[in-house]
Design a protein around this motif. Structure first.
Motif, mmCIF file in Angstrom:
data_model
loop_
_atom_site.group_PDB
_atom_site.id
_atom_site.type_symbol
_atom_site.label_atom_id
_atom_site.label_comp_id
_atom_site.label_asym_id
_atom_site.label_seq_id
_atom_site.Cartn_x
_atom_site.Cartn_y
_atom_site.Cartn_z
ATOM 1 N N MET A 96 96.621 -7.189 -14.163
ATOM 2 C CA MET A 96 96.095 -6.402 -15.509
ATOM 3 C C MET A 96 95.302 -7.994 -15.829
ATOM 4 S SD MET A 96 99.586 -4.512 -17.227
ATOM 5 C CE MET A 96 98.575 -5.085 -19.186
ATOM 6 N N GLU A 97 94.402 -7.588 -16.863
ATOM 7 C CA GLU A 97 93.778 -8.238 -17.528
ATOM 8 C C GLU A 97 94.783 -9.560 -18.254
ATOM 9 O OE1 GLU A 97 89.038 -9.266 -19.407
ATOM 10 O OE2 GLU A 97 90.093 -7.034 -18.986
ATOM 11 N N LEU A 98 94.894 -8.565 -19.237
ATOM 12 C CA LEU A 98 95.569 -9.402 -20.341
ATOM 13 C C LEU A 98 96.856 -10.219 -19.638
ATOM 14 C CD1 LEU A 98 96.154 -10.363 -23.019
ATOM 15 C CD2 LEU A 98 97.167 -8.109 -23.622
ATOM 16 N N ARG A 99 97.415 -9.675 -18.680
ATOM 17 C CA ARG A 99 98.864 -10.647 -18.398
ATOM 18 C C ARG A 99 98.374 -11.921 -17.581
ATOM 19 N NH1 ARG A 99 103.967 -9.127 -18.038
ATOM 20 N NH2 ARG A 99 103.984 -6.796 -18.361
ATOM 21 N N ALA A 100 97.014 -12.054 -16.947
ATOM 22 C CA ALA A 100 96.607 -13.202 -16.222
ATOM 23 C C ALA A 100 96.116 -14.342 -16.795
ATOM 24 C CB ALA A 100 95.452 -11.934 -15.252
ATOM 25 N N ALA A 106 100.073 -19.949 -26.095
ATOM 26 C CA ALA A 106 99.455 -18.798 -25.119
ATOM 27 C C ALA A 106 99.067 -17.453 -25.069
ATOM 28 C CB ALA A 106 100.895 -18.962 -23.599
ATOM 29 N N VAL A 107 99.986 -16.602 -25.804
ATOM 30 C CA VAL A 107 99.239 -15.501 -26.033
ATOM 31 C C VAL A 107 98.228 -15.021 -26.942
ATOM 32 C CG1 VAL A 107 100.171 -13.438 -26.777
ATOM 33 C CG2 VAL A 107 101.933 -15.005 -25.513
ATOM 34 N N TYR A 108 98.260 -15.842 -27.254
ATOM 35 C CA TYR A 108 97.125 -16.098 -28.696
ATOM 36 C C TYR A 108 95.830 -16.534 -27.513
ATOM 37 C CZ TYR A 108 99.389 -15.076 -32.674
ATOM 38 O OH TYR A 108 99.971 -14.257 -33.937
ATOM 39 N N ARG A 109 95.664 -16.755 -26.609
ATOM 40 C CA ARG A 109 94.895 -17.717 -26.257
ATOM 41 C C ARG A 109 94.137 -16.546 -24.711
ATOM 42 N NH1 ARG A 109 90.415 -18.091 -24.672
ATOM 43 N NH2 ARG A 109 89.638 -20.314 -23.792
ATOM 44 N N GLY A 110 95.528 -16.155 -24.006
ATOM 45 C CA GLY A 110 95.324 -14.791 -23.742
ATOM 46 C C GLY A 110 94.062 -13.690 -24.194
ATOM 47 N N VAL A 111 94.919 -13.546 -24.715
ATOM 48 C CA VAL A 111 94.346 -12.151 -25.910
ATOM 49 C C VAL A 111 92.673 -12.956 -26.267
ATOM 50 C CG1 VAL A 111 94.492 -11.569 -27.880
ATOM 51 C CG2 VAL A 111 96.279 -10.971 -27.152
ATOM 52 N N THR A 116 90.671 -12.518 -23.682
ATOM 53 C CA THR A 116 90.268 -10.747 -23.010
ATOM 54 C C THR A 116 89.846 -9.886 -24.218
ATOM 55 O OG1 THR A 116 92.439 -10.346 -23.483
ATOM 56 C CG2 THR A 116 91.854 -11.091 -21.041
ATOM 57 N N MET A 117 89.141 -10.285 -25.587
ATOM 58 C CA MET A 117 88.838 -9.704 -26.728
ATOM 59 C C MET A 117 87.548 -9.385 -27.374
ATOM 60 S SD MET A 117 91.283 -9.860 -30.309
ATOM 61 C CE MET A 117 92.334 -8.396 -29.333
ATOM 62 N N ARG A 118 86.987 -8.565 -27.996
ATOM 63 C CA ARG A 118 85.731 -9.332 -28.834
ATOM 64 C C ARG A 118 86.234 -10.877 -30.274
ATOM 65 N NH1 ARG A 118 85.429 -3.431 -27.961
ATOM 66 N NH2 ARG A 118 86.224 -3.324 -30.022
ATOM 67 N N LEU A 168 96.268 -3.267 -27.524
ATOM 68 C CA LEU A 168 94.759 -4.029 -27.891
ATOM 69 C C LEU A 168 93.773 -3.802 -26.966
ATOM 70 C CD1 LEU A 168 97.595 -7.484 -27.213
ATOM 71 C CD2 LEU A 168 96.465 -7.094 -28.974
ATOM 72 N N SER A 169 94.371 -3.464 -25.400
ATOM 73 C CA SER A 169 92.761 -3.039 -24.970
ATOM 74 C C SER A 169 91.998 -2.695 -25.227
ATOM 75 C CB SER A 169 93.863 -2.394 -24.013
ATOM 76 O OG SER A 169 93.576 -0.795 -24.136
ATOM 77 N N GLN A 170 91.844 -1.415 -26.271
ATOM 78 C CA GLN A 170 91.202 -0.838 -27.347
ATOM 79 C C GLN A 170 89.657 -2.255 -27.593
ATOM 80 O OE1 GLN A 170 91.472 0.439 -31.564
ATOM 81 N NE2 GLN A 170 93.662 -0.616 -30.654
ATOM 82 N N PHE A 171 90.333 -3.308 -27.847
ATOM 83 C CA PHE A 171 89.295 -4.604 -28.114
ATOM 84 C C PHE A 171 89.181 -5.260 -26.871
ATOM 85 C CE2 PHE A 171 92.642 -3.897 -31.041
ATOM 86 C CZ PHE A 171 92.546 -2.755 -32.546
ATOM 87 N N ALA A 172 89.251 -4.370 -25.599
ATOM 88 C CA ALA A 172 88.553 -5.797 -24.555
ATOM 89 C C ALA A 172 86.845 -5.756 -24.990
ATOM 90 C CB ALA A 172 88.932 -4.308 -23.349
ATOM 91 N N ALA A 173 87.163 -7.356 -24.507
ATOM 92 C CA ALA A 173 85.795 -7.694 -24.284
ATOM 93 C C ALA A 173 84.675 -6.967 -23.689
ATOM 94 C CB ALA A 173 85.500 -8.894 -24.008
#
Length: 217
Positions: A1-5, A75-80, A83-85, A194-199
């Motif tokens: 999964m992209e966000l996990r990575a 770290a979580v916010y940076r990962g988000v 992967t987010m716009r 969160l995936s609905q906001f994917a970049a």
């Protein structure tokens, strides 16, 4: 999964950022981007974008000091963010506060009880039940799981679980033989939400639910 990575990559980057380890009473931040609250948290300035504030922690880590819980949340916010716009990130997390486990509701953090079934990017906790009360910052260690038995914890860096247990055990009550241990709590954001906001939109993504957990591929 992209966000996990992305969370794993963020934890690895944070380990090398120069972020200093201090309790809340000695916390520090770059006050060009953040207000340092009286409790020792970082609140984004009204004239600064949350995305820029998060990035600055990774590029100017020496300006910042905090404890382990806040570090894992960073770290979580940076990962988000990775992967987010970016406009969505700034909108969702306007007024961002980094302080312990005071997270934004849009992360939708979920807690589950089963550390044996945890995955890279999950947040876990090593408890030190008999910590020295004169050194309470070592009551436990919040970590990001990197891979099997490899974790990022501030200030340990990226190490095996045994290293974290040994480090916590050095800060037990004098004479104690009660060891630190990995708790069953597993914390993770709502990946499907969160995936609905994917970049980058990907029509090939698959949404699935396995037990109580939701996944996006």
């Amino acid at each position: 999964m992209e966000l996990r990575a992305a969370i794993v990559s963020a934890a690895e980057a944070l380990a090398g950022s120069g972020l200093r380890f201090e309790d809340f009473d000695k916390a520090a931040c770059n006050e060009q981007l953040w207000h340092l609250t009286k409790e020792g948290g970082f609140r984004i300035r009204e004239d600064a974008a949350p995305a820029n504030g998060i990035r600055d922690i990774f590029s100017n880590g020496w300006r910042y000091a905090t404890e382990c819980a806040t570090a894992t949340v960073i770290a979580v916010y940076r990962g988000v963010l990775a992967t987010m716009r970016e406009p969505d990130f700034n909108s969702l997390f306007s007024g961002l506060l980094l302080y312990d486990w005071h997270t934004d509701s849009d992360l939708r953090l979920t807690v589950r009880q089963d550390a044996k079934e945890s995955f890279p990017g999950d947040l876990l906790y090593f408890a030190n039940p008999d910590f020295d009360p004169d050194d309470a910052i070592w009551r436990g260690e919040n970590v990001v799981k990197i891979s099997d038995n490899l974790y990022y914890g501030h200030p340990f860096g990226i190490v095996p679980g045994e290293t974290i247990v040994a480090g916590l055990n050095r800060h037990r009550r004098p004479g104690s033989s009660v060891s630190a241990y990995l708790k069953d709590d597993v914390v993770y954001p709502d990946y499907a939400y969160l995936s609905q906001f994917a970049a980058v939109g990907d029509p090939r993504r698959i949404f699935a639910r396995i037990g109580s957990r939701r996944y996006v591929w």
